[in-house]
Write a protein that holds these residues in place. Structure first.
Motif, short mmCIF file in Angstrom:
data_model
loop_
_atom_site.label_atom_id
_atom_site.label_comp_id
_atom_site.label_asym_id
_atom_site.label_seq_id
_atom_site.Cartn_x
_atom_site.Cartn_y
_atom_site.Cartn_z
N CYS A 1 22.08 -18.37 -0.75
CA CYS A 1 23.53 -18.34 -0.98
C CYS A 1 24.07 -19.77 -0.96
O CYS A 1 23.73 -20.56 -0.08
CB CYS A 1 24.21 -17.50 0.11
N CYS B 1 29.43 -21.30 0.03
CA CYS B 1 30.30 -22.24 0.75
C CYS B 1 29.47 -23.44 1.21
O CYS B 1 28.24 -23.42 1.13
CB CYS B 1 31.00 -21.56 1.93
N CYS C 1 22.29 -21.45 2.31
CA CYS C 1 21.57 -20.66 3.31
C CYS C 1 20.53 -19.81 2.62
O CYS C 1 20.72 -19.39 1.47
CB CYS C 1 22.53 -19.72 4.04
N CYS D 1 27.37 -18.14 8.18
CA CYS D 1 28.54 -17.30 8.43
C CYS D 1 28.16 -15.94 9.02
O CYS D 1 29.04 -15.17 9.43
CB CYS D 1 29.32 -17.08 7.14
N ARG E 1 26.38 -9.89 -3.14
CA ARG E 1 27.36 -10.86 -3.65
C ARG E 1 26.81 -11.59 -4.87
O ARG E 1 27.52 -11.81 -5.86
CB ARG E 1 27.72 -11.88 -2.56
S1 SF4 Z 1 27.56 -19.78 5.30
FE1 SF4 Z 1 27.64 -17.75 4.38
S2 SF4 Z 1 28.85 -18.00 2.49
FE2 SF4 Z 1 28.30 -20.07 3.21
S3 SF4 Z 1 26.43 -20.51 2.05
FE3 SF4 Z 1 25.77 -19.65 4.00
S4 SF4 Z 1 25.56 -17.42 3.61
FE4 SF4 Z 1 26.72 -18.31 1.92
#
Ligand code: SF4
Ligand code: SF4
Length: 623
Positions: free
Chosen positions: A49, A52, A57, A71, A81
């Motif tokens: 992901c 953000c 991550c 998060c 997502r």
């Molecule tokens: S903190 Fe959450 S939204 Fe941000 S990159 Fe990592 S998994 Fe994705």
């Protein structure tokens, strides 16, 4: 090290040109694909992901490392997502394509885009009636319809108008699930909002928004694009043409139109037949001007004008490597950014035309609807004048090309059936035709080029399954000779008999990717005639070599419409058991259809036939 071309494609024209590319030290998508190996496992599973800047991550698929992003997002949330963003991107591409077509239609109906005319008045009036437009006076009608169509994009409440074309039972299913799309752009924007860090974090909830957005594509954007293009450029009817790189001509100026939208390519086809341009070509030593297509722009001009198609997605670079292309004219979507540097190795002018799409190494000739005919002539002139720069010693055009019969719009199918879908329904009911499969989609170097398409389609028709096709599958079938009425000889006895009596191929070319909306209209008509839902019909979908985000949106709306769909390449979802279960199982309870993944085309055909047989049983038909 490069693989042997024969393992990379089943198309002899492609394998010849791949050999030539390697002999000349030129890189193609296959070489770049090899250099990417091994591809990232996190990406393949969908468990990384970057939504953000606390990330990127990634989740450890083996359960030994991190099981959540910073998060707290789990693999299920991340995969859902990511998939929603793919659907949004795919739907956005079709939405923007449709919007551009409507804007040209609006400009034409208001007298500003004078190069365009209404070619299908009956369709215009029928669509206007669907949008409750009754005024048909001076300046009214067409312009009112254009404004009504545009309002489908930004509507905030209510529903996208053409969703009412779905069978009543299907609309009730969508209503119950809360997935009737409100406005096309609105749903896409909501996908982007929901996938922001800290918004929607329930995989099922996220995926339902995916279905809603995809319905806005299939029963909204894509359907609008098809309707408006038919109104402006004519509804396709059956015609003969040819397919594969062999359509390029050694002694003529070759212009390739590539991308997706027919708005410019229609004008190029016209400009290329202008006697003044032909005289100029002759003056420069060419025998004429030959326009050929690639990808869905190719399908658009193929089905309306019989313009030959030079190849599907993975052949775009090979067309340049023939050394015989004076201009590769592109608009949007599926255009490889590698074309600029490749064209620079030859005399080919790589001409980009869309205000949205710039490419390294391209000659920019930006298109505007007000100057459409003028621009098209400038582009054709540029190509013709470039003929003198062709190095004849470098020209290698493979001989392979095949005849095809194309242009089976819904109207053309009804016409072939004598004006009613009943003969087709009778053939399905009596078992001559076991069922109908929509086989569509791209090429992908993960699959031996065209083998997924052709093996699946051949196996289906052999088992009396009528195939309808669009996009790069349609081009693969054209090259393999499956779009000829004579291909009925390869079909099972029942299908062969039907095709021979109607004089049609066992594989019906229904157009470009947005024209999958035509397939939805046929499915809805059959369901309505039988008084059942689409999910009750002996029909299925398949995308054996898909690669594009657009294909993800398409797959989602096909399943949301009740059609079981088999994918030949694995979508990036396997990192989430929950998302995988929803897509392959739970959706069956929700929308009456699921996805399956089967890379082996023969096994995929078996899955489709079993599904069709189960639906036949459900309708009380002989299996
Ligand atoms: S903190 Fe959450 S939204 Fe941000 S990159 Fe990592 S998994 Fe994705
Ligand atoms: S089928 Fe896929 S690759 Fe081919 S033109 Fe359509 S989106 Fe592009």
């Amino acid at each position: 090290m490069a693989n042997k071309p024969a393992t990379e494609s089943i198309d002899p024209a492609t394998t010849k040109m791949l050999l030539e590319a390697r002999r000349a030290g030129l890189e193609t998508a296959w070489d770049r694909f090899n250099k990417q190996q091994p591809q990232c496992g996190f990406g393949l599973l969908g468990i990384c992901c970057r939504n953000c800047n606390m990330g990127p991550c990634r989740i450890d698929p083996f359960g030994e490392g991190p099981d959540k992003g910073v998060c707290g997002a789990t693999a299920d949330i991340i995969v859902a997502r990511n998939l929603l963003r793919m659907i949004a991107a795919g739907a956005a591409a079709h939405a923007d394509h449709a919007r551009d077509a409507v804007i040209v239609f609006k400009e034409a109906s208001e007298g500003r885009a004078r190069s365009y005319q209404i070619r299908d008045e009956a369709k215009l009036r029928a669509l206007a009636a669907e949008y409750n437009i009754s005024s048909w006076g001076e300046g009214g009608g067409a312009a009112d319809l254009a404004n009504a169509l545009l309002s489908d994009f930004g509507r905030q409440q209510g529903s996208v108008m053409l969703t009412h074309r779905a069978p009543e039972k299907r609309q009730r299913i969508w209503e119950k699930l809360g997935i009737i799309p409100r406005g096309i752009d609105r749903e896409i924007v909501e996908c982007m909002h929901r996938t922001n860090m800290g918004v929607d974090n329930d995989p099922l909830h996220i995926l339902l928004q995916g279905l809603r957005t995809s319905i806005a594509d299939g029963w909204g954007a894509s359907m609008i694009a098809t309707e408006v293009q038919d109104i402006l450029f004519g509804t396709p009817s059956p015609k003969r043409s040819e397919a594969n790189l062999g359509v390029l001509r050694e002694d003529e100026v070759n212009i390739i139109v590539h991308g997706h939208e027919p708005i410019l390519s229609e004008m190029i086809v016209e400009a290329a037949s202008d006697p003044e341009m032909i005289r100029l070509a002759e003056k420069l030593g060419a025998k004429g001007i030959n326009v050929a297509g690639i990808c869905c722009t190719g399908n658009e001009v193929l089905m309306r004008h019989g313009i030959p198609v030079a190849g599907n997605f993975l052949q775009q670079e090979l067309a340049v490597i023939t050394g015989a292309v004076e201009a590769m004219v592109v608009d949007v979507q599926c255009v490889m950014p590698s074309l600029g540097s490749l064209a620079a190795c030859y005399h080919t002018k790589f001409i980009s035309t869309s205000p949205k799409a710039e490419f390294p190494g391209a000659l920019r000739m930006e298109f505007s609807e007000e100057r459409a005919a003028e621009m098209a002539r400038e582009i054709v002139r540029t190509a013709v004048e470039n003929y003198r720069n062709r190095d004849k010693s470098r020209v290698i055009i493979p001989r392979e090309k095949s005849e095809c019969m194309v242009g089976f719009s819904v109207e053309a199918i009804l016409n072939a059936l004598g004006g009613s879908p009943q003969p087709l329904i009778d053939a399905v009911v009596n078992g001559s035709i076991k069922g109908i499969a929509a086989v569509v989609g791209c090429n992908n170097p993960k699959v031996q080029h065209d083998s997924g398409h052709i093996n699946l389609v051949r196996e289906l028709i052999r088992n009396n399954v009528l195939v309808v096709t669009t996009g790069c599958n349609a081009i693969a079938c054209a090259k393999a000779g499956l779009l000829r009425p004579e291909a009925a000889a390869e079909a099972g006895d029942g299908l062969r008999g039907v095709c021979e009596s109607l004089g049609v191929p066992p594989v019906l070319h229904m157009g470009s990717c947005v024209d999958i909306s035509r397939i939805l209209v046929v499915a809805a008509a059959i369901a309505n005639r039988l008084g059942v839902d689409i999910s009750d019909l002996p029909v299925a979908g398949a995308a054996p070599e898909w690669m594009s985000e657009k294909a993800v949106s398409i797959g989602a709306y096909v399943v949301a419409s009740g059609v079981y769909t088999v994918l030949g390449t694995v979508p990036p979802v396997l990192g989430s058991p929950v998302v995988t279960r929803i897509l392959t199982k739970d959706l069956g309870d929700a929308v009456g259809a699921t996805f399956a993944v089967e890379p082996d085309p023969f096994k995929a055909a078996r899955l489709i036939i079993e599904h069709i047989e189960s639906r036949r049983k459900g309708l009380g038909l002989k299996v």
